[in-house]
Structures are given as C-alpha cells and as structure tokens.
Design an enzyme around this catalytic site. Structure first.
Site, PDB file in Angstrom:
ATOM      1  N   ASP A  51     -32.427 -23.912 -40.200  1.00  0.00           N
ATOM      2  CA  ASP A  51     -31.199 -24.858 -40.839  1.00  0.00           C
ATOM      3  C   ASP A  51     -31.306 -25.655 -40.223  1.00  0.00           C
ATOM      4  OD1 ASP A  51     -28.721 -22.544 -40.696  1.00  0.00           O
ATOM      5  OD2 ASP A  51     -28.234 -24.682 -39.059  1.00  0.00           O
ATOM      6  N   TYR A  56     -26.025 -33.144 -38.854  1.00  0.00           N
ATOM      7  CA  TYR A  56     -27.049 -33.006 -37.982  1.00  0.00           C
ATOM      8  C   TYR A  56     -28.260 -34.883 -37.994  1.00  0.00           C
ATOM      9  CZ  TYR A  56     -26.488 -28.664 -37.216  1.00  0.00           C
ATOM     10  OH  TYR A  56     -26.016 -26.901 -37.297  1.00  0.00           O
ATOM     11  N   LYS A  85     -25.640 -27.986 -44.970  1.00  0.00           N
ATOM     12  CA  LYS A  85     -24.062 -27.690 -45.493  1.00  0.00           C
ATOM     13  C   LYS A  85     -23.813 -29.401 -45.477  1.00  0.00           C
ATOM     14  CE  LYS A  85     -25.072 -25.470 -40.609  1.00  0.00           C
ATOM     15  NZ  LYS A  85     -26.316 -25.849 -40.424  1.00  0.00           N
ATOM     16  N   HIS A 117     -19.559 -26.781 -44.041  1.00  0.00           N
ATOM     17  CA  HIS A 117     -19.512 -26.509 -42.796  1.00  0.00           C
ATOM     18  C   HIS A 117     -18.531 -26.183 -41.908  1.00  0.00           C
ATOM     19  CE1 HIS A 117     -22.878 -28.729 -39.338  1.00  0.00           C
ATOM     20  NE2 HIS A 117     -22.955 -27.461 -39.257  1.00  0.00           N
TER      21      HIS A 117
END
Length: 291
Positions: A51, A56, A85, A117
């Site tokens: 994930d 990120y 996301k 997200h």
C-alpha cells in the site's frame, strides 16, 4: 467474505477479485535502499499486498523494488496486489493527471486498487463548499480509469459516513474499498455497517494507534496470555473480524513479526475485552470537518 488461498488469507472485493488480508503499509518509508529492504522482507514473510500513495513520495521506489524482487522470489506482477492513492492536491480537475502520474511513478500498466486519499482538497479550507464537487470530479476520473482497466478496483480513504453516503448516491461504480483508521479504541461501527450493507470492503490503517496502543494494559494482558506481541494481538483483532490490515515498518524483523497473524486465534473473551476499549479516539487525521 474471507478465504485462504495459496497466497494466504484474502477478502473478496465487489469486483470479483481478491485482496490479501495482510499488506505492507509504506507510509514514511523513504529511500530506495530502505524500500528495497522492507519489500524484500515482506515478500519473504509472505506478504502479497503493498500500500502506497502519491503523498508518500515512494511510488517510484516501490515500483523499482518490486521489479527487482518479484523474480527473485519466483513471483510475477499478477501475484501481488498494489494499492496507491490520489493526492489531495490533485483532487478535482487535476485528478486524471494524478492518476496517470501514479501509474508512471510505479511503472505499471495497471494498479490493483486506487483510492481517493482524502475527502478534502489541498489548499482549500475544510469547510469550503468546493470540496464535494472536487470529490465527485475525482471519482469520475477514477471510474474512467477503472473502465479502461488501468485500475482494477477503485475506492476511498478517510471518508466519513456522510462522505460515503454522498458517494454511494451518485457513483456509477460502487467503491470496492474504504480505508480508514481502525483499532480497538476506534471501532468505526457506523462505517462498518454502512460498508457491509453496500458491499464495500472495510480496510484498516493505523492498527497500532500510531504505537500508543502497544502499551495499553489490556492489549499487553492479552498478548501475555497468548504468548504474542502487542502488535500481533492488535492486528489479529482486526483480521479476526475479516478486516484487512496494513502494518508498516522498515525493519525486516518487525515486518516478519507483524506478518505472523494467521497461526493463532484470540479467544472470544479476549476479543470482547479488546473491543470494549472503543471510545472513538483518533490518533491520525480527522476528516469529520471536511464538508
């Protein structure tokens, strides 16, 4: 509905495909070397889901690690389930560009699951009335990528009951997954009922309460009785309710430890004791103020 396949326990999504109950969360996993090490440890320990997210900033490193490591482990692209996301900065009219960027960063022809997200838009106040329209526009973009086969399943993260009802009333494609904070102190009962009634898979993040719950006396008591770590107990509490989990760590030993969830069970009494901790406490972001 959960099942155990040759690739481990999984949940059946409303798309007809299966998603592993256990995945590696990669929030705060930075740098090619650490990412490679964590992904290698996860594949060794039997993880088959990963994930990530645009925010990120590790999609490219995740993609590169998988390209190198899947052959090493005798696996192919179809053996792993990859989630990413849409960034809140791409919410609305930039959603299509955000979707394309995730595919490019990961270096993939398709992503197994792609989520919105956050229900809000970066740069807008939580109360801004543009947020609902931006969410709707983003969802339409995800639906288009789903129709094109570039996203095998689509869903949302951090949506409240209000956001979910709004989406379910107007969508062409029912979301496959809702990913939210979930642990014994935040049982999300209303959301779970809504997901069950709507055929949406409810998935957990922050199962350890950002680490706070590891020192909870009840969690430690149950862990002592089971001969397991507090982390394993918290993760097992979720998967025993058929809720997929995404423990994160960059330490190979911790990755392996977190993955040992399917060779023990919590007693009914321990499940009740842990569930009784529910008090609505959030350790992560609170989306309830986003209109």
């Amino acid at each position: 509905m959960t099942d155990t396949t040759t690739d481990g326990p999984s949940v059946l999504l409303n798309t007809g495909t299966r998603m592993p109950l256990l995945g590696l969360g990669t929030y705060r996993l930075q740098g090619a070397e650490d990412t490679h090490r964590a992904v290698d440890a996860a594949l060794t320990a039997g993880y088959r889901a990963f994930d990530t997210a645009a925010v990120y900033r590790n999609e490219a490193d995740i993609g590169q690690a998988l390209r190198v490591l899947l052959p090493k482990h005798g696996l192919s692209r179809g053996d792993v389930f990859i989630t990413s996301k849409l960034s809140p900065k791409d919410q609305g009219c930039k959603a299509r560009d955000g979707c394309v960027r995730s595919l490019q960063q990961l270096g993939l022809d398709y992503i197994d699951l792609y989520l919105i997200h956050w229900p809000g838009t970066q740069g807008l106040p939580v109360g801004d009335k543009q947020n609902p329209g931006n969410r709707s526009q983003s969802w339409e973009a995800l639906e288009d990528f789903h129709a094109e086969g570039k996203f095998r399943a689509i869903g949302v993260s951090n949506y409240t009951t209000k956001h979910m009802k709004e989406l379910l009333e107007g969508c062409r494609v029912t979301p496959a997954v809702l990913q939210v904070e979930f642990h014994p102190r935040l049982a999300q009962r209303e959301l779970r009922v809504l997901c069950e009634e709507s055929g949406v898979c409810f998935q957990a993040y922050s199962s350890l309460g950002t680490g706070v719950l590891l020192s909870d006396p009840i969690v430690q008591e149950v862990a002592g009785r089971c001969g397991r770590t507090p982390a394993q107990v918290l993760l097992r509490w979720a998967v025993q309710q058929h809720v997929p989990v995404l423990p994160k760590s960059c330490q190979p030993s911790r990755v392996e430890e977190n993955g040992r969830l399917f060779d023990f069970e919590l007693s009914d009494l321990d499940m009740v004791k842990l569930s009784a901790l529910d008090c609505g406490e959030k350790f992560c972001w609170d989306p309830s103020l986003v209109v």
